[in-house]
Design a protein around this motif. Structure first.
Motif, mmCIF file in Angstrom:
data_model
loop_
_atom_site.group_PDB
_atom_site.id
_atom_site.type_symbol
_atom_site.label_atom_id
_atom_site.label_comp_id
_atom_site.label_asym_id
_atom_site.label_seq_id
_atom_site.Cartn_x
_atom_site.Cartn_y
_atom_site.Cartn_z
ATOM 1 N N ILE B 286 79.467 -8.105 58.892
ATOM 2 C CA ILE B 286 78.450 -8.253 57.857
ATOM 3 C C ILE B 286 77.071 -8.157 58.508
ATOM 4 O O ILE B 286 76.925 -8.416 59.702
ATOM 5 C CB ILE B 286 78.598 -9.588 57.092
ATOM 6 N N PRO B 287 76.078 -7.733 57.752
ATOM 7 C CA PRO B 287 74.769 -7.457 58.358
ATOM 8 C C PRO B 287 74.208 -8.644 59.135
ATOM 9 O O PRO B 287 73.542 -8.473 60.139
ATOM 10 C CB PRO B 287 73.881 -7.137 57.148
ATOM 11 N N GLU B 288 74.515 -9.845 58.669
ATOM 12 C CA GLU B 288 73.940 -11.021 59.315
ATOM 13 C C GLU B 288 74.566 -11.317 60.665
ATOM 14 O O GLU B 288 73.972 -12.005 61.495
ATOM 15 C CB GLU B 288 74.116 -12.261 58.427
ATOM 16 N N GLU B 290 74.951 -9.921 63.298
ATOM 17 C CA GLU B 290 74.169 -9.554 64.471
ATOM 18 C C GLU B 290 73.135 -10.636 64.790
ATOM 19 O O GLU B 290 72.649 -10.731 65.909
ATOM 20 C CB GLU B 290 73.463 -8.223 64.178
#
Lengths: 345, 345
Positions: B286-288, B290
């Motif tokens: 999911i984008p978060e 990272e």
DNA sequence: CGATAACATGTTATCGATAACATAATAGCA
DNA sequence: TGCTATTATGTTATCGATAACATGTTATCG
């Protein structure tokens, strides 16, 4: 591995023939009004069952000039916000007996907007929910176009405008609550990481921060603010920038949780303790924010409910128009709430 | 405040009359085939423009027995995964000239499934994308029902079955990659936090973990595993439980990023250093993830692409059927990739 | 008992478009 | 010049349902 030709659609004629009645009688049976004798009814129902007949919504929509379908225009489905809104829309429309025809915008070219509206109208949708965010003047078209759209249109997350129906979270109010919460906790050097100011929602949140501070007699100048683009990465950038332009900040209101996440992480990396040295408040209350480290104080906006209320409103508008009644356009606001967690204690 | 009655729909008849030709000629002009003289064409186009005429897709679908519409059945839109898939579906179908009619499932009652399919068919969709996850035996209906659905159906994220078309991420392979990565980093006491085992995807991920360990001659017994329900909260629970049943673990493969987030947080709280004492690998990217602290090593599955490929496939199936060709059903797998970040270094 | 209302069903027109067929005018060519 | 091919356009049937109207049959009641 099924090589047999696909089953043919069963029509009302097939049913009528099999039951030995006219199509009209079949229609009467499936629509439950008007007089049909008990024996006929049962015979027809039997045939319907046996043949697996389902009336064609298409044909029905055509003759009735009503499709029980809503058009939904969304943008940015890959983000969680729009999806949650869509979720609310889907739930509620299902409950009220409407189907959804979906169109996702990829950008905001004007002709694209024309196309989207036209293709929804061509499908005889009974109403349109415009759930794409207001960015720059991308809603300018509505002034001239809206009045010759033959069905009601309702806007989500749009700045209220006279004569146009909309439902939106009160972003300004949310920002005020966030900022006041920081003030109440004794913070005075309150920074802001904003969303892109071309977005209406972002500018409202920033305005809430600025005006609340001004009212308290506290500086809210531009050095105390940095702008991100909603993404976590941009949040990191913005935070670093803010640390330079406003090194003494004791707290920060971040315009969404994704960016706030990066603030937490970067602060941690730099050895800034949260909330001790820096209190953080986010916006959106994404499900994960409760599990950030530390857990994030944030403004919860109920997007699911936003979607639901939007559907309720547009269905009312549709029904009113059906009955030739007139309903004045109205703009509704949904109040967000403050969720206090560790990051601001 | 517009009190004037809503604009009436402009039909092909209006155009024909205004241009002084038959409706058939108008139809020829807007469909660009067949012979129309240049002067007539221009006159008709002028009138179309002037009246703002758009052909009714509804009427067209009815006569052509083809709607250029896909039915999409989703589940769990409030989560990011399904939305990203839907995003891919929306993009690609737009590109190929199809519209989407959406239905969201709220649960898995059998009659609900019947209803959903029927209402899509009643709208003459040309094909159906079944993008609801496989849970328990909730796909059992398809054995008997599928063959008397008159349009092609394609399943997303379903266990491959002979004779049925599907597209799915290779969850098993992803789990293998995650586990092998931990092995390669010298870890030997590798735990697993799984998703609900009634979900096919969850059981595949667990199987990948188990079989990889077994192949390496390492214990993968049940004490080394705990089950969550995908949510961050459940991840916390599961992690605590795992710490009890398998205290000496040196790494953990978590079945999704949301739960992995809670592991990071809880480890931090307990003073377990990551990745030093505990390496963590998630799933989904999911984008978060990272921006978690530390950033999360994870298996990236491209759901957007999954949606796109699904649309491509079903459109092929539709076209084949149109031409009375036969395409064998096929199950496609999309390979996930490993994204290495701090949590496993 | 006959008139009127309630019940039961059928026939035809219609929604907005295209398919299939028909016809008329022009053009090209032997 | 006459015949066929091409071009240009109109007419009628059709998709699958309901609306509007018509008609026949059975109750009901004064």
């Amino acid at each position: 591995m099924n090589l047999s030709n696909p089953p043919k659609r069963v029509t009302i004629k097939d049913v009528a023939q099999a039951a030995g009645v006219s199509t009209q009688t079949v229609s009467r049976v499936i629509n439950k009004f008007s007089y049909v004798s008990e024996t006929t009814r049962q015979r027809v129902e039997g045939v319907v069952e046996e043949l697996g007949y389902r009336p064609s919504t298409l044909a029905r929509s055509l003759i009735q000039q009503r499709s029980y379908t809503l058009g939904v225009v969304t943008y940015g489905l890959k983000y969680i916000g729009p999806s949650r809104t869509l979720n609310g829309i889907a739930d509620q429309s299902d409950q009220l007996g409407y189907m959804l025809v979906m169109q996702e915008l990829d950008n905001f070219g004007m002709n694209r907007i024309e196309d989207v509206i036209d293709s929804l109208l061509a499908r005889q949708v009974d109403g349109i929910l415009w759930a794409a965010p207001e960015i720059g003047d991308n809603h300018a078209w509505l002034e001239e176009r809206l009045q010759n759209i033959s069905v009601p249109v309702l806007f989500l997350a749009m700045q209220p405008r006279p004569g146009i129906s909309s439902v939106a979270t009160n972003n300004y109010q949310g920002a005020v609550m966030a900022t006041e919460h920081l003030l109440a906790n004794g913070k005075r050097r309150i920074g802001h990481i904003s969303g892109p100011q071309s977005w209406w929602e972002a500018s409202e949140r920033k305005r809430g921060w600025r005006e609340t501070l001004q009212k308290a007699g506290i500086d809210a100048s531009e050095e105390r603010c940095a702008e991100g683009n909603w993404s976590s990465s941009s949040g990191e950038q913005a935070f670093l920038q803010l640390l330079e332009s406003f090194p003494y900040l004791d707290s920060v209101f971040v315009a969404n949780d994704q960016m706030a996440l990066s603030v937490l992480r970067e602060a941690h990396r730099q050895g800034i303790s949260i909330p001790g040295q820096l209190a953080v408040v986010g916006f959106d209350n994404i499900p994960e924010s409760e599990h950030f480290y530390p857990s994030l104080t944030t403004i919860s906006q109920d997007l699911q409910r936003l979607g639901e209320e939007a559907v309720q409103s547009i269905v009312q508008m549709i029904q009113a128009r059906q009955n030739n009644q007139f309903i004045a356009a109205q703009s509704r606001f949904i109040q967000p709430t403050l969720v206090i967690r560790e990051s601001s204690k």
